[in-house]
Design an enzyme around this catalytic site. Structure first.
Site, PDB file in Angstrom:
ATOM      1  N   GLU A 111       0.830  -1.201   0.000  1.00  0.00           N
ATOM      2  CA  GLU A 111       0.000   0.000   0.000  1.00  0.00           C
ATOM      3  C   GLU A 111       0.866   1.253   0.000  1.00  0.00           C
ATOM      4  O   GLU A 111       1.964   1.263   0.565  1.00  0.00           O
ATOM      5  CB  GLU A 111      -0.924   0.009   1.230  1.00  0.00           C
ATOM      6  N   CYS A 124       3.548   8.602   1.009  1.00  0.00           N
ATOM      7  CA  CYS A 124       4.072   7.618   1.963  1.00  0.00           C
ATOM      8  C   CYS A 124       4.187   6.297   1.214  1.00  0.00           C
ATOM      9  O   CYS A 124       3.180   5.773   0.725  1.00  0.00           O
ATOM     10  CB  CYS A 124       3.121   7.493   3.156  1.00  0.00           C
ATOM     11  N   CYS A 131       6.648  -6.872   6.629  1.00  0.00           N
ATOM     12  CA  CYS A 131       7.761  -6.344   7.415  1.00  0.00           C
ATOM     13  C   CYS A 131       8.236  -7.423   8.375  1.00  0.00           C
ATOM     14  O   CYS A 131       7.421  -8.166   8.924  1.00  0.00           O
ATOM     15  CB  CYS A 131       7.318  -5.102   8.195  1.00  0.00           C
ATOM     16  N   CYS A 135       7.088  -5.613  15.272  1.00  0.00           N
ATOM     17  CA  CYS A 135       6.588  -4.728  16.335  1.00  0.00           C
ATOM     18  C   CYS A 135       5.122  -5.077  16.598  1.00  0.00           C
ATOM     19  O   CYS A 135       4.296  -5.024  15.672  1.00  0.00           O
ATOM     20  CB  CYS A 135       6.730  -3.263  15.931  1.00  0.00           C
ATOM     21  N   CYS A 138       1.935  -2.856  15.519  1.00  0.00           N
ATOM     22  CA  CYS A 138       1.848  -2.395  14.132  1.00  0.00           C
ATOM     23  C   CYS A 138       1.232  -3.477  13.255  1.00  0.00           C
ATOM     24  O   CYS A 138       1.682  -4.625  13.260  1.00  0.00           O
ATOM     25  CB  CYS A 138       3.252  -2.042  13.628  1.00  0.00           C
ATOM     26  N   CYS A 366      -0.375   5.873  10.263  1.00  0.00           N
ATOM     27  CA  CYS A 366       0.849   5.216  10.695  1.00  0.00           C
ATOM     28  C   CYS A 366       0.550   3.905  11.433  1.00  0.00           C
ATOM     29  O   CYS A 366      -0.243   3.861  12.349  1.00  0.00           O
ATOM     30  CB  CYS A 366       1.607   6.169  11.615  1.00  0.00           C
TER      31      CYS A 366
END
Length: 373
Positions: A111, A124, A131, A135, A138, A366
């Site tokens: 995205e 962005c 990923c 974390c 997230c 975010c």
């Protein structure tokens, strides 16, 4: 509500992933000329094609009228293969925030988010499909790492946004992309070579690249210390953003698992080193989580950690109201606690802002990018 399973930290992309086809944006101008000559075409055609792609933002070969019709298809196929297909675009903020879901050549989903403000337009972008930093607060980190993206795939996200702006598809009239933030899916410094290639393409003058100012580019990291030090020596004055989220090792080990490899002290020192070498102010990203990392004493500790390197304007703290993700026990801080955190940092001379959480209602803010169909 069940707690997400803690995923392992993954620094290297899984083996055996096919690479996307080579694209003009992967190559320097000299390499594009060589590629055209490999195709049996005059090298100067590569510069013409570069002007169409980076300068005129053309994506329809029929508009490339200075290329001979007989060679046009071969040139476009050889240097501008399709890298990503839009699956859908969601809009918020009266159309000025647009999140696009892309399908890559191998089916991987990523995205990007375009945010238009009165004085600037920011893209962005994602640098990995998924990923590997794990974390737990997230959404991207909870999806695991599928693969690194190529330089061309990263650049194409920006060029697609630039086309939308240039064609007046975003409210406010035609405009240019002024800022690019590597804060989409992935850990940019874990895909170092492709990300640096993309930064160079974005900042190279047209027609070699998009001709952006390096000062308009922000590269984010959770703290891959050796790569942060390497970035300081690249000679490209981008802004470095360090996702710190806690000033103490005990908590940061839990929130940002890479901290088990590189401590808060090592990570902040690498950020300071970047500022010292480049004379560019580093941004410390800090997601505010209710009852987890938003206590007043942690604000004081954060100020102590940052001020230990002096107060010569090397750092700025960017507080991020936590954006909720499914199944997470973390929620945004109480506004009063957030204000107190800001007050304590500013009282110690640390410049502090609270980030505008645009795109939250389309899961475009975010930490919310999960690339789900």
């Amino acid at each position: 509500m069940s707690e997400p399973t803690q995923l392992p930290l993954v620094l290297d992309e899984p083996r055996g992933r096919r690479k996307p086809p080579p694209h003009l944006a992967d190559l320097t101008l000299a390499e594009r000329v060589a590629r055209a000559e490999e195709l049996g075409l005059p090298g100067f055609r590569a510069k013409q094609l570069s002007t169409h792609y980076f300068g005129r933002l053309v994506d329809d070969p029929e508009q490339m009228t200075d290329l001979p019709a007989a060679q046009r298809a071969e040139l476009v196929t050889g240097l501008l293969p399709p890298l990503m297909t839009p699956v859908r675009t969601l809009e918020a903020d009266r159309g000025t925030t647009r999140k696009t879901l892309w399908r890559l050549f191998d089916g991987a989903l990523v995205e990007s988010v375009l945010m238009r403000y009165p004085d600037r337009a920011t893209m962005c972008v994602s640098s990995q499909a998924g990923c590997g930093m794990a974390c737990p607060f997230c959404a991207t980190g909870q999806g695991g790492l599928q693969r690194n993206m190529s330089t061309g795939e990263i650049v194409e996200q920006v060029v697609a946004g630039a086309r939308s702006l240039a064609r007046g598809e975003v409210p406010g009239g035609p405009a240019r992309v002024s800022n690019v933030v590597f804060m989409g899916m992935g850990e940019p410094l874990a895909n170092y070579r492709a990300v640096i290639g993309a930064v160079r393409r974005l900042t190279d003058p047209a027609p070699e690249g998009l001709g952006m100012s390096a000062r308009g580019v922000t590269v984010s990291t959770v703290g891959l210390v050796p790569r942060m030090r390497q970035l300081a020596d690249e000679g490209i004055p981008v802004t470095l953003a360090l996702s710190l989220h806690a000033p103490d090792d005990e908590l940061r080990n839990e929130l940002v698992p890479i901290n088990t490899r590189f401590s808060v002290a090592e990570t902040v020192e690498a950020a300071w080193h970047y500022a010292d070498v480049t004379r560019r102010r580093v941004s410390i990203e800090y997601a505010m989580m209710r009852g987890i990392n938003d206590q007043g004493w942690r604000a004081d500790l954060l100020a102590d950690v940052l001020r230990s390197y002096g107060d010569w304007g090397w750092v700025h703290v960017n507080l991020i109201p936590l954006n909720p993700t499914p199944g997470s026990r973390w929620t945004a801080s109480d506004p009063a606690d957030e204000r107190e955190f800001v007050r304590r940092l500013e009282a110690r001379g640390i410049p502090t802002t609270v980030r505008d959480t645009r795109g939250r209602e389309i899961d475009g803010a975010c930490g919310q990018l999960a690339a789900a169909e």
